[in-house]
Design a protein around this motif. Sequence first.
Motif, PDB file in Angstrom:
ATOM      1  N   GLN A 186       0.882  -0.914  -0.250  1.00 57.59           N
ATOM      2  CA  GLN A 186       0.046   0.317   0.057  1.00 57.59           C
ATOM      3  C   GLN A 186       1.165   0.831  -0.231  1.00 57.59           C
ATOM      4  OE1 GLN A 186      -2.357   1.017   3.307  1.00 57.59           O
ATOM      5  NE2 GLN A 186      -4.071   1.161   2.353  1.00 57.59           N
ATOM      6  N   GLU A 200       4.014  -0.038   2.049  1.00 59.35           N
ATOM      7  CA  GLU A 200       3.563  -0.682   3.567  1.00 59.35           C
ATOM      8  C   GLU A 200       3.884  -2.087   3.015  1.00 59.35           C
ATOM      9  OE1 GLU A 200       1.318  -0.070   6.519  1.00 59.35           O
ATOM     10  OE2 GLU A 200       1.623  -1.589   7.710  1.00 59.35           O
ATOM     11  N   ARG A 204      -0.332 -11.571   3.605  1.00 61.20           N
ATOM     12  CA  ARG A 204      -1.532 -11.938   3.013  1.00 61.20           C
ATOM     13  C   ARG A 204      -1.567 -13.614   3.056  1.00 61.20           C
ATOM     14  NH1 ARG A 204      -3.063  -7.495   4.758  1.00 61.20           N
ATOM     15  NH2 ARG A 204      -4.383  -6.677   2.704  1.00 61.20           N
ATOM     16  N   ASN A 259       5.959  -5.032   8.694  1.00 64.62           N
ATOM     17  CA  ASN A 259       5.376  -4.619  10.462  1.00 64.62           C
ATOM     18  C   ASN A 259       6.165  -5.825  11.195  1.00 64.62           C
ATOM     19  OD1 ASN A 259       2.814  -2.669  10.382  1.00 64.62           O
ATOM     20  ND2 ASN A 259       2.597  -4.035   8.180  1.00 64.62           N
ATOM     21  N   ASP A 321       3.506   2.315  15.380  1.00 69.52           N
ATOM     22  CA  ASP A 321       2.725   1.802  14.536  1.00 69.52           C
ATOM     23  C   ASP A 321       1.568   2.065  15.324  1.00 69.52           C
ATOM     24  OD1 ASP A 321       0.634   1.176  12.033  1.00 69.52           O
ATOM     25  OD2 ASP A 321       1.641  -1.134  12.224  1.00 69.52           O
ATOM     26  N   ASP A 322       0.285   2.674  14.404  1.00 70.58           N
ATOM     27  CA  ASP A 322      -1.218   2.659  15.479  1.00 70.58           C
ATOM     28  C   ASP A 322      -0.698   3.373  16.578  1.00 70.58           C
ATOM     29  OD1 ASP A 322      -1.931   0.433  13.658  1.00 70.58           O
ATOM     30  OD2 ASP A 322      -1.286  -1.033  15.086  1.00 70.58           O
ATOM     31  N   GLN A 345      -5.074   4.311  12.999  1.00 68.30           N
ATOM     32  CA  GLN A 345      -6.970   5.297  11.735  1.00 68.30           C
ATOM     33  C   GLN A 345      -7.984   5.691  12.829  1.00 68.30           C
ATOM     34  OE1 GLN A 345      -8.465   1.379   9.783  1.00 68.30           O
ATOM     35  NE2 GLN A 345      -6.003   0.900   9.425  1.00 68.30           N
ATOM     36  N   GLU A 380      -9.575   8.089   3.607  1.00 68.13           N
ATOM     37  CA  GLU A 380     -10.148   7.667   3.145  1.00 68.13           C
ATOM     38  C   GLU A 380     -11.486   8.372   2.377  1.00 68.13           C
ATOM     39  OE1 GLU A 380     -13.065   4.508   4.597  1.00 68.13           O
ATOM     40  OE2 GLU A 380     -11.316   2.953   5.428  1.00 68.13           O
ATOM     41  N   TYR A 399      -6.975   4.067   1.891  1.00 65.08           N
ATOM     42  CA  TYR A 399      -7.974   3.573   0.703  1.00 65.08           C
ATOM     43  C   TYR A 399      -8.241   5.796  -0.629  1.00 65.08           C
ATOM     44  CZ  TYR A 399      -9.459  -0.228   2.789  1.00 65.08           C
ATOM     45  OH  TYR A 399      -9.025  -1.293   3.716  1.00 65.08           O
TER      46      TYR A 399
END
Length: 417
Positions: A186, A200, A204, A259, A321-322, A345, A380, A399
């Motif tokens: 992304q 990033e 998956r 990550n 992160d976060d 986010q 977004e 996004y």
Amino acid sequence: MPNQLAFKDRLELTIALANNQHNKVAVLDLDLDNFKLLNNSLGFHAGDELLKKIATELKTCISDTGTLCRVGSDEFLIALPNCVDEQTITTFVCTILKSVSQPIQLAKQTLSLSCSIGISVFPDDGNNYNDLINRASEARRLAKKNGGNGYYYFTEQLNKNSLEFLCLSHQLRDAVVKNQFVLHYQPQLDLVSGRIIGAEALIRWQHPTEGLLYPAKFIDIAEQTGLITEIGIWALKEACQQAVTWQKSGIEPITVSVNVSALQLRRGNMVSVVQTILNETGLEPRFLELELTESILIENIEQTVLQLNQLKALGIKLSIDDFGTGYSNLAYLHKFNIDKLKIDQSFVRNIDTPANQAIVLAIVQIGHALGYRVIAEGVETEAMKTHLLTSQCDEAQGYLFAKPIPSPLFYEFLLAR
Ligand code: C2E
Ligand code: MG
Ligand code: MG
């Protein structure tokens, strides 16, 4: 070992604490399989020795986290506080089953034992001593009925969940060997210039029957089973390799962010792993960034500071992160040799409310004051982007620009710009 009365006291105290902290408590009723048979054939003295050994094993498993007591000849009760979810419980129960089944040397013989465990959970199955004990022993009877050497939750749904957990953790082990993982990328943009400056890497799992699985479905299990170390090494190597491939194809170099779970930092020898991968892939260190979770900021501060310094000395970048959702220990934040804060986010999603605007602004200001760059994730809409620009946030990801996409698509995305 405490007797049942002391156990009751402890369990009641544990329940009261868990109630305040919204945690779960597991009560385990454990009974050895075929103990009477062994006792009769080996003699009572050997039987006693056997029980002592088992009790020692159980104590080691529990260490100082739980409470253990012996209720009957071969029946034990265990209270396990601070259970975040049932996966923690299942993992623990499996450890017990495994350690009880380890061969025991007794009277010049090697014996192999097994046990049956019934589990009840506070608050789901009851909120007092009696209910929890009765339900755990009811579940234990079912475990015995099913042939022993196993466990049973009082709540049927938990049996299903725990089966799914065991099944997934088994398949996950397989996935590592069979190379079923793939990274999606992304883009990360500089907010003012709009340039793509990074990507990033998000993992998956191409599951053979379930299709493409997202990290929410398996990262926790990977951490609990320790498989995250291996998976993490794979992801790191794959991302570095990809960055080199992109660079060789002639596009402007970008940073790849990978990550890293707290467990990898605590367990793995991250510094040498990163060094080796950089050497093997030939990626210049300044094009690699590691995204660390906020939780590492509270554990073993000294050791973490040292480790982060060593990582930085390799020439790579580090980000948190976060940021803002975990345990941001602001007293220590400036001690960490990092480059970037990633605003979580959840704050970006609700940036149209004054409270979240204030939080975002505050994070940007703390970051800048400490000399860090600040990136927002989950962007977004144009409105969110405008808010972030006003707050002087440096970078963005979300996004609005692109979803995480497979590497060939990401390459096309880069070319098209
Ligand atoms: P994260 O690092 O905070 O990643 C951001 C997550 O937000 C990603 O979910 C991404 O797809 C999603 N996202 C990005 N932009 C938007 C947006 O505009 N709106 C919304 N609603 N969501 C957005 P994903 O890919 O499912 O990853 C979830 C988490 O899994 C990651 O959170 C990260 O903590 C973990 N993870 C992913 N890959 C790895 C890995 O290789 N190793 C480790 N240890 N953890 C990983
Ligand atoms: Mg991340
Ligand atoms: Mg994040």
